[in-house]
Scaffold this motif. Structure first.
Motif, short mmCIF file in Angstrom:
data_model
loop_
_atom_site.label_atom_id
_atom_site.label_comp_id
_atom_site.label_asym_id
_atom_site.label_seq_id
_atom_site.Cartn_x
_atom_site.Cartn_y
_atom_site.Cartn_z
N GLU A 75 -2.46 -6.88 18.24
CA GLU A 75 -2.73 -5.48 17.91
C GLU A 75 -4.21 -5.13 18.09
O GLU A 75 -4.55 -3.99 18.41
CB GLU A 75 -2.23 -5.13 16.50
N ALA A 78 -4.76 -4.52 21.70
CA ALA A 78 -4.29 -3.18 22.06
C ALA A 78 -5.32 -2.13 21.66
O ALA A 78 -5.64 -1.23 22.44
CB ALA A 78 -2.95 -2.91 21.38
N PHE A 86 5.80 -4.20 30.06
CA PHE A 86 6.58 -5.43 30.13
C PHE A 86 7.50 -5.48 31.35
O PHE A 86 8.07 -4.46 31.75
CB PHE A 86 7.46 -5.58 28.88
N PHE A 100 8.20 5.24 17.00
CA PHE A 100 7.50 4.07 17.50
C PHE A 100 6.19 4.48 18.19
O PHE A 100 5.12 3.94 17.91
CB PHE A 100 8.42 3.31 18.45
N ALA A 107 -1.80 3.89 14.78
CA ALA A 107 -2.35 2.59 14.38
C ALA A 107 -3.59 2.28 15.21
O ALA A 107 -4.62 1.81 14.69
CB ALA A 107 -1.31 1.49 14.54
N GLN A 108 -3.51 2.56 16.50
CA GLN A 108 -4.66 2.29 17.36
C GLN A 108 -5.84 3.20 17.03
O GLN A 108 -6.99 2.77 16.99
CB GLN A 108 -4.28 2.47 18.83
N LEU A 164 -1.01 6.06 25.06
CA LEU A 164 -1.99 5.19 24.40
C LEU A 164 -3.34 5.19 25.13
O LEU A 164 -4.34 4.76 24.57
CB LEU A 164 -1.43 3.76 24.29
N PHE B 392 6.29 -9.12 18.94
CA PHE B 392 5.16 -9.13 19.87
C PHE B 392 5.07 -7.80 20.62
O PHE B 392 3.99 -7.24 20.81
CB PHE B 392 5.29 -10.29 20.87
N TYR B 393 6.21 -7.29 21.01
CA TYR B 393 6.24 -6.02 21.73
C TYR B 393 5.55 -4.92 20.91
O TYR B 393 4.68 -4.20 21.40
CB TYR B 393 7.68 -5.64 22.03
N LEU B 394 5.93 -4.83 19.65
CA LEU B 394 5.34 -3.80 18.78
C LEU B 394 3.85 -4.03 18.60
O LEU B 394 3.04 -3.10 18.64
CB LEU B 394 6.04 -3.80 17.42
N ARG B 395 3.47 -5.28 18.38
CA ARG B 395 2.05 -5.58 18.16
C ARG B 395 1.25 -5.31 19.42
O ARG B 395 0.11 -4.85 19.35
CB ARG B 395 1.89 -7.04 17.71
N SER B 396 1.85 -5.57 20.59
CA SER B 396 1.12 -5.34 21.84
C SER B 396 0.86 -3.85 22.05
O SER B 396 0.05 -3.47 22.88
CB SER B 396 1.92 -5.89 23.03
N ARG B 397 1.57 -3.01 21.28
CA ARG B 397 1.32 -1.56 21.34
C ARG B 397 0.33 -1.12 20.27
O ARG B 397 0.12 0.06 20.06
CB ARG B 397 2.63 -0.78 21.17
N GLY B 398 -0.20 -2.12 19.55
CA GLY B 398 -1.22 -1.79 18.56
C GLY B 398 -0.70 -1.66 17.14
O GLY B 398 -1.44 -1.36 16.22
N VAL B 399 0.61 -1.89 16.96
CA VAL B 399 1.15 -1.80 15.60
C VAL B 399 0.84 -3.12 14.87
O VAL B 399 1.25 -4.18 15.32
CB VAL B 399 2.68 -1.59 15.64
N PRO B 400 0.11 -3.06 13.75
CA PRO B 400 -0.25 -4.29 13.06
C PRO B 400 0.98 -5.08 12.62
O PRO B 400 2.04 -4.49 12.38
CB PRO B 400 -1.04 -3.81 11.84
N ARG B 401 0.83 -6.38 12.53
CA ARG B 401 1.95 -7.27 12.22
C ARG B 401 2.78 -6.78 11.03
O ARG B 401 4.01 -6.71 11.10
CB ARG B 401 1.43 -8.68 11.92
N ARG B 403 3.11 -3.79 9.66
CA ARG B 403 3.86 -2.58 9.94
C ARG B 403 4.99 -2.86 10.93
O ARG B 403 6.10 -2.34 10.81
CB ARG B 403 2.89 -1.54 10.52
#
Ligand SMILES: Nc1ncnc2c1ncn2[C@@H]1O[C@H](COP(=O)(O)OP(=O)(O)OP(=O)(O)O)[C@@H](O)[C@H]1O
Ligand SMILES: [Mg+2]
Lengths: 251, 451
Positions: A75, A78, A86, A100, A107-108, A164, B392-401, B403
């Motif tokens: 995160e 990101a 992906f 989502f 979050a970012q 994003l 991982f997919y969610l985290r790779s978008r910036g969502v903290p673990r 959340r």
């Protein structure tokens, strides 16, 4: 923008070495393509850069605008501006696409110390961007990727990227499974995002995508290494004569 | 009072084997002895004495120790003085009924009137000369005692001190919301609600709040032809509370019964749903989303379901989802019984657990018993962990673990929440759940900061 030096990575359990010293440098504003045979380590490189569990970096470094990527949580990468579209987008039943997207975006923004977007502002932007990618409001409302066709999933990845606004975009075979029109939409989406302070690393097997997204540099990856780097003509060479000659040239 | 005590004692002597625990249990159990339900209560007592309290070796209690329900009195649980009502449903138009430790709080409640239904308190109805509930109270509970006995439901029918009696004649859009509050440490609450939905009527019952140190709740719901009942119970408790509940439903032709439970924490909880699909073309959906960790002590949650199909072309669905961590135990016992002649039955059952760590346990016992030849019944049960790829997919978008994990928990529970038909209510539950999950994740972090 992205500096990868002598990157070695293996499976966490030590059973297989996949990246064998990748060197790659993508300057700001450029589009680089990576081509290479199946199993050469292209997806693995993208996963290692974005911080997926299961791989162990044994040597080398990867920096995004001078920041050490390998030290960060996914995160954090990101928030630092890295994005991976992906090869196989993940379905998340029960989590709405919009929820989502908004969660991710806010979050970012929060991680970067920016204000969160109100739901009104957010909706306005997302609707606009979805429209250019031909994503209808039904797809926005549905669960993340659930019941999306292959091409819809890929377009949805590009929508996320557009929302994003990352600095460094990695696209892992975003073209596979796309029909001609979808390919054009995706390419337009990518081209619309091109800017002097944003870079792209486009992983693909086909010249086709590169007709639409003109790369500055093309790399060939084999056995976990970049074995050749050249201009757009390198992609044509692969298209015409496969990897055989290239591999033997180096091998 | 004297009369029924005498009956109880004489029967206890006649059957000493079941006697001891039950005698002690009954000795401290206050119960109304006269009124419109007097006969039903005597009948329940007689049945209870015949079946006795369950023991550990009782097959129906194999996964859940009935001890805390057998104890004469509950272990006290200190009341949090700052405890507020759950904000769930607080800003929708509904008729509010507030119960404090099982006693009706008229001052805090709305007036007991509404269009399309008649509503009374059990205690008030008892004193009247005649009341419709006199014919209904305890009937579905008694029917639900075969083929498996449910002693705590009989105990409830015998001893319930209060309840809501609702007779619905129209299409009622405005829900009735029962709000429970806890003000004393050791309240042992026995409530018995009766719902009678006349032909073609529609009704929504909501329940939230904390009920005593121990609770025993029975709902009897009689759905006449074409009636529709939506029942939602949401218990977000952090206390080491123990509770048992039963819902008995009879579903007539073309009627639709939908019951959803959200249950968070609690030391020992058991919720039994006993549904009798009696007419043709009827529908019954029961579902639960259950979450427990053991941060505040042990967690054990049991859903026991028994659905009987007697009509033709009926549909039943059971969707049970449990999120367990830190040694929590989840139990699911679900049965579909298709009687002879119940052709074209469509029965579906799924029970799933999401184990957030390796210590937790999910015990599932699905059962099908089918005596008709043209039916479609399926059941499945799974136990799994958080999907690492999705995380991982969610985290790779910036969502903290943290959340991202919450989103995946919600994703897991979504199919159960989908059983809430009303989208507005469903979204409110989902939002509340998300807030609660985030809150808990943050607490977990402050309690055990990452190394
Ligand atoms: N988690 C894993 N477990 C086992 N093997 C793996 C794992 N990840 C990657 N590999 C192996 O590492 C090699 C590189 O895989 P990778 O997916 O990176 O290839 P790729 O270049 O993206 O191929 P493709 O063009 O087919 O997408 C393959 O041989 C693959 O089987
Ligand atoms: Mg790949």
């Amino acid at each position: 923008m992205l500096e990868i030096k002598n990157l070695h990575a293996e499976l966490e359990d030590g059973s297989k070495q996949i990246l064998n010293g990748v060197n790659l440098s993508v300057p700001a504003g450029q589009v680089h393509a990576i081509m290479g045979p199946n199993g050469s380590g292209k997806s693995t490189l993208s996963y290692v850069l974005s911080g997926r569990d299961g791989y162990e970096v044994t040597e080398g470094s990867a920096k995004l605008e001078g920041q050490d990527l390998l030290d960060m949580e996914p995160e954090e990468r990101a928030a630092a501006g890295l994005f991976l579209a992906f090869q196989y987008p993940v379905e998340i039943p029960g989590v709405g696409n919009l929820t989502f997207l908004r969660t991710a975006l806010n979050a970012q923004r929060k991680a970067r110390g920016e204000d969160e977007l109100s739901s009104g502002e957010f909706l306005k932007i997302v609707r606009e961007k979805a429209k250019t990618l031909n994503i209808d409001s039904d797809m926005l409302k549905r669960s993340v990727s659930v019941g999306f066709s292959g091409g819809e999933k890929k377009r949805n990845e590009i929508l996320q990227m557009a929302m994003l606004e990352p600095r460094m975009c990695i696209l892992d075979e975003t073209d596979s499974g796309l029909d001609v029109d979808a390919m054009r939409l995706v390419a337009q989406g990518v081209n619309a995002l091109r800017s002097p302070d944003r870079s792209f690393l486009v992983i693909t097997h086909y010249q086709r995508l590169l007709d639409h997204i003109k790369p500055d540099v093309v790399h060939i990856m084999a056995n976990g290494q970049i074995i050749k780097t050249g201009g757009p003509e390198l992609a044509l060479e692969v298209e015409n004569s496969g990897y055989g000659d290239l591999l033997s040239e180096v091998g | 009072m004297m009369a029924d005590l005498a009956i109880r004692e004489s029967q206890a002597q006649a059957k000493p084997a079941a006697g001891d625990a039950l005698t002690q249990r009954l000795a401290v159990l206050p119960h109304p002895a006269s009124g419109i339900t007097a006969a039903a209560r005597q009948d329940a007592l007689a049945r209870l004495e015949k079946m006795g309290l369950p023991g550990r070796r009782d097959e129906y209690w194999r996964f859940t120790n009935p001890g805390v329900f057998n104890d004469p009195v509950p272990a006290p649980i200190p009341v949090q003085t700052d405890a507020n009502d759950s904000p769930l449903f607080e800003d929708i138009d509904r008729l509010r009924l507030v119960f404090v430790d099982g006693r009706f709080d008229a001052a805090a409640s709305d007036a007991l009137t509404g269009e399309g239904f008649q509503i009374d308190l059990l205690s008030a109805a008892e004193a009247t000369a005649s009341h419709w509930a006199g014919e209904v109270y305890g009937v579905l509970e008694a029917n639900g005692q075969t083929p498996v006995s449910r002693p705590f439901a009989a105990l409830n029918t015998f001893a319930a001190t209060e309840g809501v009696l609702i007779r619905v004649s129209g299409q009622v859009a405005r829900p009735v919301h029962i709000i429970h509050r806890r003000r004393s440490d050791a309240a042992d609450v026995n409530l018995h609600h009766v719902l009678l939905l006349e032909e073609g009527s529609e009704f929504t019952l909501l329940e939230t709040g904390m009920i005593g140190a121990r609770s025993n709740i029975v709902i009897e719901a009689d759905l006449r032809a074409g009636a529709r009942l939506h029942h939602i119970t949401a218990k977000l408790a952090s206390h080491p509370k123990v509770g048992i509940g039963h819902i008995f439903a009879r579903v007539a032709a073309k009627a639709q019964f939908k019951s959803f439970e959200l249950s968070v924490n609690g030391r020992m909880m058991r919720h039994e749903s006993v549904v009798d699909i009696a007419g043709d073309d009827a529908v019954a959906h029961v579902a639960a989303a259950v979450l427990g960790n053991t941060a505040d002590g042990p967690f054990h949650h049991d859903n026991t379901v028994f659905i009987t199909h007697a009509g033709e072309r009926c549909e039943s669905r059971q969707v049970y989802k449990k999120v367990l961590s830190d040694g929590a135990v989840g139990v699911f016992q679900g049965k579909i019984l298709v009687k002879p002649g119940a052709q074209k039955t469509d029965g579906y059952q799924i029970s799933q657990s999401l184990l957030l760590d390796g210590d937790s346990q999910f015990l599932a016992k699905p059962e099908l018993e089918i005596y008709a030849d043209d039916v479609k019944c399926s059941h499945g049960s799974t136990t799994g962990a958080i999907d690492e790829t999705a995380l991982f997919y969610l985290r790779s978008r910036g969502v903290p673990r943290e959340r991202a994990t919450v989103l995946l928990v919600l994703s897991f529970l979504a199919a159960a929440l989908d059983e809430v038909e009303n989208a507005d209510l469903r979204e409110r539950i989902a939002e509340r759940l998300e807030e609660w999950l985030m809150h808990r994740a943050q607490n977990d972090r402050t309690q055990n900061p990452p190394a």
